[in-house]
Write a protein that holds these residues in place. Sequence first.
Motif, short mmCIF file in Angstrom:
data_model
loop_
_atom_site.label_atom_id
_atom_site.label_comp_id
_atom_site.label_asym_id
_atom_site.label_seq_id
_atom_site.Cartn_x
_atom_site.Cartn_y
_atom_site.Cartn_z
N LEU A 171 39.39 36.87 31.21
CA LEU A 171 40.28 35.84 30.91
C LEU A 171 39.74 34.41 30.56
O LEU A 171 40.02 33.85 29.47
N ARG A 172 38.93 33.96 31.29
CA ARG A 172 38.35 32.72 31.06
C ARG A 172 37.20 32.91 30.10
O ARG A 172 37.14 31.90 29.09
N LEU A 173 36.73 34.05 29.87
CA LEU A 173 35.58 34.24 28.75
C LEU A 173 36.32 34.25 27.50
O LEU A 173 35.79 33.59 26.47
N VAL A 174 37.51 35.02 27.60
CA VAL A 174 38.19 34.99 26.15
C VAL A 174 38.47 33.84 25.78
O VAL A 174 38.47 33.06 24.44
N LYS A 175 38.96 33.08 26.63
CA LYS A 175 39.54 31.35 26.12
C LYS A 175 38.12 30.55 25.75
O LYS A 175 38.31 29.89 24.75
N LYS A 176 37.11 30.73 26.28
CA LYS A 176 35.70 30.09 25.65
C LYS A 176 35.57 30.49 24.52
O LYS A 176 35.18 29.75 23.57
N VAL A 177 35.63 31.91 24.26
CA VAL A 177 35.03 32.30 22.85
C VAL A 177 35.97 32.07 21.77
O VAL A 177 35.68 31.43 20.65
N ARG A 178 37.32 31.77 22.21
CA ARG A 178 38.31 31.30 21.19
C ARG A 178 38.27 30.13 20.60
O ARG A 178 38.37 29.61 19.67
N LYS A 179 37.70 29.23 21.66
CA LYS A 179 37.57 27.78 21.45
C LYS A 179 36.15 27.67 20.51
O LYS A 179 36.10 26.61 19.81
N MET A 180 35.30 28.54 20.61
CA MET A 180 34.21 28.58 19.70
C MET A 180 34.17 29.16 18.32
O MET A 180 33.58 28.71 17.48
N SER A 181 35.05 30.32 18.24
CA SER A 181 35.17 30.80 16.88
C SER A 181 36.32 31.49 16.83
O SER A 181 37.36 31.61 17.69
N ASP A 182 36.70 31.83 15.44
CA ASP A 182 38.03 32.50 15.02
C ASP A 182 37.78 33.99 14.78
O ASP A 182 38.57 34.53 14.10
N ILE A 183 36.58 34.64 15.34
CA ILE A 183 36.54 35.80 15.08
C ILE A 183 37.36 36.91 16.11
O ILE A 183 38.25 36.30 16.65
N ARG A 184 37.55 38.20 15.63
CA ARG A 184 38.51 38.95 16.51
C ARG A 184 37.79 39.24 17.75
O ARG A 184 36.51 39.36 17.79
N ILE A 185 38.57 39.17 18.67
CA ILE A 185 38.10 39.31 20.15
C ILE A 185 38.85 40.67 20.71
O ILE A 185 40.11 40.67 20.86
N ILE A 186 38.21 41.55 20.97
CA ILE A 186 38.72 42.57 21.72
C ILE A 186 38.86 42.39 23.29
O ILE A 186 37.50 42.25 23.78
N ALA A 187 39.57 42.39 23.85
CA ALA A 187 39.58 41.98 25.32
C ALA A 187 40.02 43.05 26.15
O ALA A 187 40.91 44.01 25.65
N GLY A 188 39.22 43.54 27.15
CA GLY A 188 39.45 44.66 28.19
C GLY A 188 38.83 44.50 29.58
O GLY A 188 38.12 43.40 29.57
N GLY A 189 39.46 45.19 30.26
CA GLY A 189 39.09 44.96 31.87
C GLY A 189 40.31 44.57 32.64
O GLY A 189 41.06 43.47 32.45
N GLY A 190 40.63 45.66 33.03
CA GLY A 190 41.80 45.73 34.19
C GLY A 190 43.24 45.44 33.55
O GLY A 190 44.15 44.62 34.22
N ILE A 191 43.36 46.03 32.30
CA ILE A 191 44.67 45.77 31.64
C ILE A 191 45.56 47.04 32.11
O ILE A 191 45.23 48.36 32.00
N TYR A 192 46.32 46.72 33.41
CA TYR A 192 47.03 47.77 34.01
C TYR A 192 48.77 47.78 33.82
O TYR A 192 49.21 48.51 34.18
N SER A 193 48.94 46.83 33.10
CA SER A 193 50.39 46.36 32.85
C SER A 193 50.37 45.65 31.59
O SER A 193 49.66 45.10 30.93
N SER A 194 51.81 45.58 31.05
CA SER A 194 52.10 44.92 29.82
C SER A 194 51.84 43.24 30.14
O SER A 194 51.54 42.70 29.16
N ASP A 195 52.07 43.02 31.28
CA ASP A 195 51.87 41.44 31.48
C ASP A 195 50.33 41.12 31.11
O ASP A 195 49.88 40.02 30.81
N HIS A 196 49.45 42.12 31.80
CA HIS A 196 48.04 41.76 31.70
C HIS A 196 47.72 42.01 30.23
O HIS A 196 46.87 40.85 29.71
N LEU A 197 48.40 42.64 29.24
CA LEU A 197 48.17 42.50 27.96
C LEU A 197 48.47 41.22 27.27
O LEU A 197 47.73 40.66 26.56
N LYS A 198 49.76 40.68 27.63
CA LYS A 198 50.25 39.41 27.33
C LYS A 198 49.02 38.27 27.77
O LYS A 198 49.13 37.45 27.16
N GLN A 199 48.80 38.42 29.00
CA GLN A 199 47.89 37.32 29.40
C GLN A 199 46.47 37.31 28.56
O GLN A 199 46.15 36.04 28.24
#
Length: 231
Positions: A171-199
Motif C-alpha cells: 500500500l505504501r509502495l503503490v502510493k510512492k509509484v503513483r506520485k512518480m508516474s501515471d503508468i498502470r499499477i497492478i496491486a497485489g498482496g493480501g487482497i482477502y476482502s473487498s475492503d482491501h481492494l478499495k484500499q
Amino acid sequence: MLYISPPFGNYINLQNTKSIHGTFTWERRKGIIHHTLRSLRPVWGGWRNQIGLRNWGIRNVDFSSEHVYSISAIHAEDWELMLTYLPSHLAIELNLGCPNVTHKPIPNELLSEFLHKFHPQYLQVKVSPEISLSELENLFEIGIQKIHLSNTLGNDPRGGISGKPLRLKNLRLVKKVRKMSDIRIIAGGGIYSSDHLKQYHEAGATDFSLATIFLSCPWNVPRILQEYTKL
C-alpha cells in the motif's frame, strides 16, 4: 483488469479476470510439488513459501492469447533466449523480483528489446516490494507502462511472505509509484476482502491481482469480483 497470479493462475480461470501463467524459466526446474509441500506454511495474516520458480520450462507451454505468461531468468543469457523464442502476440510479465532465486537483473538493453517486440500495453513488469526509487525511475525511463506490485517479501530465509504483511508494505509502495508516474499499477498482496481492494484503489492502483486468497478465504472471491465492477 483483475488478474489471478501464479501459481493459482495456472489452474484457475474466472469470468472477467485474466490468469497469469508461470512463472516460467528457460529450462525446466523440477520439484514444484516437493518444494510446495515442504515450504508452504501459514504465517500471521498470510503464507510463506519457497517454491523458487519450480516449473516445467517455457518451451513446454502451449500458448494462448487469453492468458499472461510470467517469465524469469536463472542465468543472464536466459532473457535473450526467451525474447527470441516467445511469439510477439503474447501478453508477457517479466518477473524481476522473486525472493527465492538469485539471478542477475535484466540489462536495460534487453528490456528495451522486450518493449520493442511486445507492445507496451501487453508487457508488464513484476518487482520486489523492496525495489528502490532509483530502480523504479529506471523502469519508467526505459518505457515500462505497466508495473505489478509486487512479489513476496523476502525477509524470511525460509521463503517469501505473502498476505497481510505484504499488503501493508505494498500500500505504501503503490502510493510512492503513483506520485512518480501515471503508468498502470497492478496491486497485489493480501487482497482477502473487498475492503482491501478499495484500499489499493484509493492508494492509486488501476489493476489488481489475487493469489493466496484462494488458500485463505476463497469464499470471498465472488464479493471481490463484484466490488471490482464498481471501481
